[in-house]
Design a protein around this motif. Structure first.
Motif, mmCIF file in Angstrom:
data_model
loop_
_atom_site.group_PDB
_atom_site.id
_atom_site.type_symbol
_atom_site.label_atom_id
_atom_site.label_comp_id
_atom_site.label_asym_id
_atom_site.label_seq_id
_atom_site.Cartn_x
_atom_site.Cartn_y
_atom_site.Cartn_z
ATOM 1 N N THR A 156 0.725 -1.171 0.028
ATOM 2 C CA THR A 156 0.136 0.073 -0.160
ATOM 3 C C THR A 156 0.804 1.322 0.045
ATOM 4 N N VAL A 157 1.957 1.347 0.798
ATOM 5 C CA VAL A 157 3.092 2.337 0.755
ATOM 6 C C VAL A 157 3.470 2.706 -0.621
ATOM 7 N N VAL A 158 3.863 1.655 -1.211
ATOM 8 C CA VAL A 158 4.497 1.624 -2.564
ATOM 9 C C VAL A 158 3.503 2.155 -3.416
ATOM 10 N N ALA A 159 2.396 1.593 -3.537
ATOM 11 C CA ALA A 159 1.443 1.884 -4.650
ATOM 12 C C ALA A 159 0.742 3.360 -4.315
ATOM 13 N N ALA A 160 0.450 3.774 -2.970
ATOM 14 C CA ALA A 160 -0.297 4.969 -2.914
ATOM 15 C C ALA A 160 0.943 5.891 -2.675
ATOM 16 N N ARG A 196 3.830 7.854 -7.829
ATOM 17 C CA ARG A 196 3.661 9.213 -8.168
ATOM 18 C C ARG A 196 5.152 9.784 -8.031
ATOM 19 N N GLN A 197 5.760 9.693 -7.087
ATOM 20 C CA GLN A 197 7.061 10.288 -6.971
ATOM 21 C C GLN A 197 8.272 9.722 -8.128
ATOM 22 N N ALA A 198 8.209 8.476 -8.249
ATOM 23 C CA ALA A 198 8.942 7.775 -9.217
ATOM 24 C C ALA A 198 8.694 8.169 -10.587
ATOM 25 N N VAL A 199 7.368 8.143 -11.079
ATOM 26 C CA VAL A 199 7.173 8.577 -12.337
ATOM 27 C C VAL A 199 7.325 9.857 -12.537
ATOM 28 N N LYS A 200 6.989 10.905 -11.577
ATOM 29 C CA LYS A 200 7.384 12.208 -11.824
ATOM 30 C C LYS A 200 8.908 12.591 -12.183
#
Length: 418
Positions: free
Chosen positions: A270-274, A278-282
């Motif tokens: 859940t921590v990774v997905a939520a 977003r941070q990684a893709v950004k």
């Protein structure tokens, strides 16, 4: 009166997040008790019950495989909202049937119906594609994965607690969650697909399994991405199929330890997905994020296969959790390769791939473990196979990158020559 909103908005996303969370809680509630109920129908015969549990799993996956393309096509024609509502209503009524099932046959029929009706996640993915700009979809898909993980943390805990009272009570609980979800959706969930973006009629060529596979093969980048997604789905089947059996046999974990570690798994996912997607893709983009996730997954499964102690196994959990970066990135890439009126067909086709993996993955991984145990070999081959599948998925994802680069070069050349 139900809300209608065809514009991207935070409120619409919150609605679909809650819808998926409730749906996953309803599904998770049954996890701890369905095998036990099957054992009770088999008169305590664990051997026959084990075979039946396998049949139930394959049957559910088969119905997903067959029905998801149709549901996707229906959502492209009539909108996402009615498909989600009918799905939740159907699941709620089906769980009532399963709660009252007088025989194993009735329970099996109920499982078939639930496999056919469980459309919320794939339709929710199409919903997210409708309301979210392309560059923000990976983050939203990650949040949707967070709802999925949250449901599977809370659902089994609730199901285990209710199952201590009565084995059939969790099915009533699942029915309650699904019917509550249907009511919530009717009054609150807005439609995401504007009438002008819907297909004028059901596109039957994508509404069945073979048509959905042809849909995925129409473009080189999309077909390569579908291969990468399928291999990742297949590797994932090792987790629900093996986790309890593997840790019990190799590390002698009791039910309490297994439950605590599974809760940790759900929290980490859940921590990774939520939070991290977003941070990684950004920072690095969708495709590189998928590469990083796959690399972590490969390392994590190798660690699972080789871990000599339970502590070493637990230490590898973060690596496997970081594999969760891959799924949302893949989904966001896929949505860029389909039109506005094709997102339902796309998600239905991808869900069919999950159905195929659900039919062949569990039997493959468990048979490898059974062979290792029977022959006295050290277990771990199944997780080694999962690592190999992710390595092949990484190769396919790299090919997607090359295909996209080649396509961009051709497009740039065409513009230059005009």
């Amino acid at each position: 009166m139900a809300l209608q909103n065809y514009k991207p908005g935070k409120a619409a996303f919150i609605f679909i997040f809650i819808t998926v969370a409730l749906d996953m809680i309803a599904l998770g509630v049954m996890i701890p008790v369905l095998p036990k109920l099957i054992v009770s129908f088999e008169g305590g015969d664990f051997s026959n019950a084990s075979r039946m549990v396998g049949y139930f799993g394959i049957a559910w996956a088969f119905m997903q495989f067959m029905c998801q393309p149709l549901l996707g096509a229906l959502s492209d024609r009539f909108g996402r909202r009615p498909v989600v509502l009918l799905s939740n209503l159907g699941l709620g009524l089906d769980y009532v049937v399963m709660a009252l099932a007088p025989t194993l046959g009735w329970l099996f029929v109920g499982r078939l119906i639930s496999g056919a009706a469980a459309a919320s996640f794939s339709t929710a993915s199409a919903y997210i594609a409708d309301i979210t700009p392309a560059e923000k979809r990976a983050a939203r898909f990650g949040m949707l994965g967070g709802a999925f993980g949250l449901g599977f943390v809370l659902g089994p805990a609730i199901g285990g607690w209710l199952g201590q009272i009565d084995l059939r009570l969790p099915f009533w609980g699942a029915a309650g969650f699904s019917l509550l979800n249907a009511c919530y959706g009717y009054f609150v969930l807005p439609e995401s697909l504007a009438p002008e973006n819907r297909t004028r009629k059901i596109v039957w060529r994508t509404a069945h399994v073979m048509g959905s596979l042809r849909f995925l093969s129409r473009d080189r980048s999309l077909s390569l991405l579908a291969v990468a997604v399928f291999l990742s789905y297949l590797a994932h089947e090792s987790l629900p199929s093996l986790f309890v059996l593997y840790t019990d046999y190799r590390y002698h974990w009791d039910a309490r330890t297994t439950g605590m570690v599974l809760a940790l798994v759900g929290i980490a996912q859940t921590v990774v997905a939520a939070g991290l997607v977003r941070q990684a893709v950004k920072k690095i983009g969708e495709l590189p994020t998928a590469f990083v996730g796959l690399a972590c997954g490969i390392a994590g499964f190798i660690a699972y296969a080789l871990a000599p102690t339970g502590s070493a196994f637990v230490a590898a959990l973060p690596l496997v959790a970081l594999w969760g970066l891959t799924g949302p990135a893949f989904q966001a890439l896929a949505t860029r390769l389909a039109g506005v009126s094709e997102q339902g067909a796309l998600q239905g086709a991808l869900s069919s791939l999950r159905g195929v993996s659900g039919m062949i993955g569990p039997i493959t991984f468990t048979q490898i473990l059974a062979w290792e145990i029977a022959s006295g070999r050290s277990p771990g081959g199944s997780y080694g196979l999962a690592a190999l599948l992710l390595a092949l998925s990484l190769v396919a994802a790299l090919a997607v990158g090359r295909a996209k680069a080649s396509s961009n070069e051709v497009a740039a050349g065409s513009v230059k020559n005009r």
